[in-house]
Scaffold this motif. Structure first.
Motif, PDB file in Angstrom:
ATOM      1  N   GLY A  55      48.035  38.971  37.025  1.00 41.88           N
ATOM      2  CA  GLY A  55      46.522  38.145  36.689  1.00 41.88           C
ATOM      3  C   GLY A  55      45.832  38.000  37.837  1.00 41.88           C
ATOM      4  O   GLY A  55      46.547  38.742  38.773  1.00 41.88           O
ATOM      5  N   GLN A  56      44.890  37.378  37.697  1.00 37.99           N
ATOM      6  CA  GLN A  56      43.618  36.614  38.990  1.00 37.99           C
ATOM      7  C   GLN A  56      44.525  36.618  40.024  1.00 37.99           C
ATOM      8  O   GLN A  56      44.851  37.179  41.130  1.00 37.99           O
ATOM      9  N   ALA A  57      45.112  35.533  39.748  1.00 37.75           N
ATOM     10  CA  ALA A  57      45.962  34.596  40.625  1.00 37.75           C
ATOM     11  C   ALA A  57      46.573  35.297  41.739  1.00 37.75           C
ATOM     12  O   ALA A  57      46.983  34.819  42.477  1.00 37.75           O
ATOM     13  N   ALA A  61      46.603  36.112  45.383  1.00 40.21           N
ATOM     14  CA  ALA A  61      47.261  35.428  46.744  1.00 40.21           C
ATOM     15  C   ALA A  61      48.337  36.212  47.060  1.00 40.21           C
ATOM     16  O   ALA A  61      49.025  36.229  48.558  1.00 40.21           O
ATOM     17  N   CYS A  62      48.688  37.377  46.859  1.00 46.64           N
ATOM     18  CA  CYS A  62      49.954  38.449  47.254  1.00 46.64           C
ATOM     19  C   CYS A  62      48.593  39.307  48.220  1.00 46.64           C
ATOM     20  O   CYS A  62      47.761  40.346  47.580  1.00 46.64           O
ATOM     21  N   THR A  77      35.929  43.323  39.942  1.00 44.14           N
ATOM     22  CA  THR A  77      35.715  41.369  39.790  1.00 44.14           C
ATOM     23  C   THR A  77      37.259  41.776  39.405  1.00 44.14           C
ATOM     24  O   THR A  77      38.065  41.667  38.997  1.00 44.14           O
ATOM     25  N   LEU A  78      37.110  40.050  39.578  1.00 49.77           N
ATOM     26  CA  LEU A  78      39.420  39.564  39.494  1.00 49.77           C
ATOM     27  C   LEU A  78      38.738  38.515  38.201  1.00 49.77           C
ATOM     28  O   LEU A  78      39.722  37.683  37.714  1.00 49.77           O
ATOM     29  N   MET A 256      44.902  34.431  31.462  1.00 44.28           N
ATOM     30  CA  MET A 256      43.374  35.366  30.551  1.00 44.28           C
ATOM     31  C   MET A 256      42.757  36.495  31.201  1.00 44.28           C
ATOM     32  O   MET A 256      41.653  36.848  31.090  1.00 44.28           O
ATOM     33  N   ARG A 257      42.910  35.497  32.946  1.00 43.48           N
ATOM     34  CA  ARG A 257      42.232  36.652  33.737  1.00 43.48           C
ATOM     35  C   ARG A 257      42.749  37.670  34.688  1.00 43.48           C
ATOM     36  O   ARG A 257      43.883  37.271  35.497  1.00 43.48           O
ATOM     37  N   ILE A 258      41.810  38.829  34.254  1.00 40.14           N
ATOM     38  CA  ILE A 258      42.480  40.095  35.260  1.00 40.14           C
ATOM     39  C   ILE A 258      41.582  39.871  35.933  1.00 40.14           C
ATOM     40  O   ILE A 258      40.514  40.343  35.571  1.00 40.14           O
ATOM     41  N   PRO A 259      42.527  41.259  36.804  1.00 39.37           N
ATOM     42  CA  PRO A 259      41.667  42.149  37.812  1.00 39.37           C
ATOM     43  C   PRO A 259      40.678  42.869  37.514  1.00 39.37           C
ATOM     44  O   PRO A 259      40.975  43.740  36.052  1.00 39.37           O
TER      45      PRO A 259
END
Length: 316
Positions: A55-57, A61-62, A77-78, A256-259
């Motif tokens: 996911g985006q987060a 973060a990593c 887009t992320l 729901m949010r993906i790169p």
């Protein structure tokens, strides 16, 4: 009081004006309702890499040096949006058919039951450019859903749900690129998702899993360069869903949010798609954009739209 003759003339004039107006009844709602663009100059090859559960987060973060380098030389887009199920198999089928789960009919997520109700990108490639070759390397048995007879020239799907190492899958994809050079190749890496379920999304363990997936992607990209295929290959890297805690749900924004990243010849470098007014990238756009880059026409009823802003010629 106007005469009947005057009233008739007025009515005819009003009708002619109404019929001659070319204005739409309502303005289109940005990118979702754009007209079908002219096909891009076809590329020889498209590689689609899906990092399951990224996911985006998680990507924010990593550490993921290979993916960040890909973003620097491509468009991305992320905050792309996955399906309303946020589950692995339905979302991957939407990714590779360009339509929502309601249309492709794959709502289950446990094992192989049937093929999608609509053609996959593998079948679209065979239909519209019969000379194109297709391949898939996937890390979960349920990806047999894409193995409809005649769709794939080469395929690897494990027999059981036991963990398959991302590096092993990458090596299979590399061997396929070197030996067969498929025009369309899909690589699915499952470890980030499995680690999220086991240790939690955003955990140190999941960051380690993403680092290994990132390294595997870097190896595949290096293979494209060393074989001379990179100059005619567009690479799309995305995911099926994100997650929170130890699961993923359509009611959770992090799920729901993906790169969504694309790089290759003719692709705008270092371009943030989030800066395009009105543009919202959806998982179905992966099918549409890959088809557009390969020069495949879009069938009626496709929900996805080619993200034409990634091409240099589409720059405003």
């Amino acid at each position: 009081m106007p005469s009947r003759r005057h009233a008739a003339v007025f009515a005819i004039a009003w009708l002619a004006l109404a019929l001659s107006c070319a204005c739409p009844k309502s303005a289109p709602s940005a990118a979702r309702q754009q007209q079908q663009p002219a096909p891009a100059k076809p590329l020889d090859r498209v590689l689609i890499v899906s990092v399951d559960g990224m996911g985006q987060a998680v990507l924010q973060a990593c550490p993921a040096p290979a993916l960040r380098a890909l973003m620097a030389r491509g468009s991305s887009t992320l905050s792309a949006i996955t399906t309303n199920t946020a589950k692995t198999l339905p979302s991957h089928v939407s990714m590779l058919t360009g339509v929502t789960p309601e249309k492709h009919g794959v709502g289950w997520n446990d094992t192989f039951r049937d093929y999608p109700k609509v053609p996959t990108i593998f079948e679209a490639a065979k239909r519209h450019r019969p000379s194109l070759t297709t391949g898939m390397v996937a890390g979960k048995p349920k990806f047999r859903t894409f193995e409809r007879p005649g769709a794939l020239d080469w395929s690897f799907v494990p027999e059981t749900d036991e963990a398959v190492d991302d590096e092993l899958l990458a090596q299979k994809a590399i061997a396929l690129l070197r030996e067969q050079r498929p025009n369309l190749l899909v690589l699915h890496l499952p470890a980030v998702d499995r680690t999220g379920h086991a240790s939690g999304w955003g955990s140190a363990e999941q960051c380690q899993a993403l680092a290994k997936a990132d390294q595997a992607i870097g190896q595949v990209l290096e293979a494209l360069r060393s074989t001379g295929l990179a100059n005619q290959t567009a690479v799309i890297v995305t995911a099926d869903h994100g997650g929170s805690d130890h699961t993923h749900s359509p009611t959770d924004g992090k799920s729901m949010r993906i790169p969504w990243i694309v790089a290759g010849p003719g692709i705008r470098a270092g371009f943030d798609l989030a800066t395009v007014a009105g543009l919202e990238v959806h998982i179905e756009d992966t099918f549409a954009t890959a088809s557009w880059l390969l020069g495949l026409p879009m069938e009626a009823g496709i929900d996805g739209r080619p993200v034409v802003q990634v091409r240099e010629a589409a720059a405003p």
